[in-house]
Design an enzyme around this catalytic site. Structure first.
Site, PDB file in Angstrom:
ATOM      1  N   THR A 173       0.836  -1.193   0.000  1.00 52.92           N
ATOM      2  CA  THR A 173       0.000   0.000   0.000  1.00 52.92           C
ATOM      3  C   THR A 173       0.874   1.248   0.000  1.00 52.92           C
ATOM      4  OG1 THR A 173      -1.804  -1.111   1.174  1.00 52.92           O
ATOM      5  CG2 THR A 173      -1.800   1.285   1.222  1.00 52.92           C
ATOM      6  N   PHE A 201       1.134   5.162   0.784  1.00 53.39           N
ATOM      7  CA  PHE A 201       0.548   6.216   1.611  1.00 53.39           C
ATOM      8  C   PHE A 201       1.154   7.558   1.220  1.00 53.39           C
ATOM      9  CE2 PHE A 201       0.070   2.368   4.004  1.00 53.39           C
ATOM     10  CZ  PHE A 201      -1.098   2.507   4.744  1.00 53.39           C
TER      11      PHE A 201
END
Length: 299
Positions: A192, A194
């Site tokens: 992921t 960010f």
């Protein structure tokens, strides 16, 4: 997600109190303590005071109002693409992207007893989907929950050895759960990305590899996107991300979110952005920030 379970709420109260002592050290994130966003804060800002927030809007508002100096928000995942709603929130927040951070998502099987005791596991539907083959092989029933860390907290609250959770090792640590198995995801590239938001922009030192993020609204004319993006190709500017989304109920023109390598003052980027502005209704810069070294490692 509208509230925290009792186990998570106690941690949230302690973390909110600590963040309030010195908001300049506070970094807001969305989710219960132990969420992967919490892990991102701990990795990116080890000395910070993590501030959990119920929704993305709450994490952004914490920065806007000065309750936190920064917010760490997930923007995309290597398996599931963009994170819903974030592209709508970023342009309207009035904040700047000042950094990016990548988290390798390593799901753990958590419980209060042994793996042999388990009959069902709770987690966010995406996390359950990412571990589908392993869970099926173990004969465990997947049960959807609003949040991975929230699922871990719910298992801790219930005290039922037959119910486990799929969440981070951090969540297991915070809620006193046993890590029954690590790295149970079916794909080994689950990552992921960010972005870090702040009220003020940052000045990137000369020579530091740089990213720039922005949104733009195309005109409702033929080949508008082709014309808008032509300057990036002719000037050799690498665009690493381009995603479209509709706003305001209109189907006639799309708004786009984009990431490029480089900074606006570089001649090639400046020329590309000038051509973009000429062929679009509006362009909004969201941030210029250091390019993460993990980009090359992640391919």
């Amino acid at each position: 997600m509208t509230s925290y379970s009792p186990c998570a709420a106690a941690l949230v109260a302690d973390m909110e109190a600590l963040a309030a002592i010195d908001p300049s050290r506070a970094v807001a994130f969305q989710g219960a303590p132990g969420a992967y966003s919490h892990q991102a804060v701990r990795e990116a800002f080890p000395a910070a005071s993590p501030l959990p927030c119920v929704a993305f809007e709450d994490a952004i508002e914490a920065v806007q109002t000065g309750r936190a100096a920064r917010a760490v928000i997930p923007i995309e995942n290597s398996l599931h693409g963009r994170v819903a709603d974030v592209h709508f929130l970023l342009p309207e927040a009035g904040l700047h992207i000042v950094a990016e951070h990548f988290v390798r998502v390593r799901h753990c099987l958590l419980g209060i007893g042994n793996q042999a005791d388990l009959r069902a596991v709770l987690s966010h539907p995406q996390a359950l989907g990412q571990c589908r083959a392993r869970l099926r092989g173990w004969g465990l029933e997947p049960v959807g929950h609003f949040d991975t860390a929230g699922a871990a907290a719910a298992v801790a609250d219930a005290g039922d050895a037959s119910r486990g959770a799929v969440a981070s090792a951090l969540a297991g640590e915070l809620y006193g759960l046993n890590v029954l198995a690590r790295g149970i995801e079916d794909a080994d590239h689950n990552t992921t990305r960010f972005v870090v938001l702040a009220r003020e922009s940052v000045e990137v030192a000369p020579g530091v590899p740089t990213m720039t993020s922005f949104t733009f609204l195309t005109r409702n004319v033929p080949a508008s996107l082709f014309k808008a993006l032509g300057g990036f190709a002719t000037n050799g500017v690498n665009m690493t991300k381009l995603e479209s989304y509709l706003r305001g109920g209109s189907f006639s023109a799309a708004e786009f979110y984009a990431d490029i390598e480089g900074r606006p003052e570089e001649p090639a980027v400046r020329l590309a952005m000038e051509e973009l502005a000429f062929h679009t209704e509006r362009v909004k810069l969201i941030g210029t920030y250091p390019r993460s070294a993990l980009r090359d490692m992640l391919g």
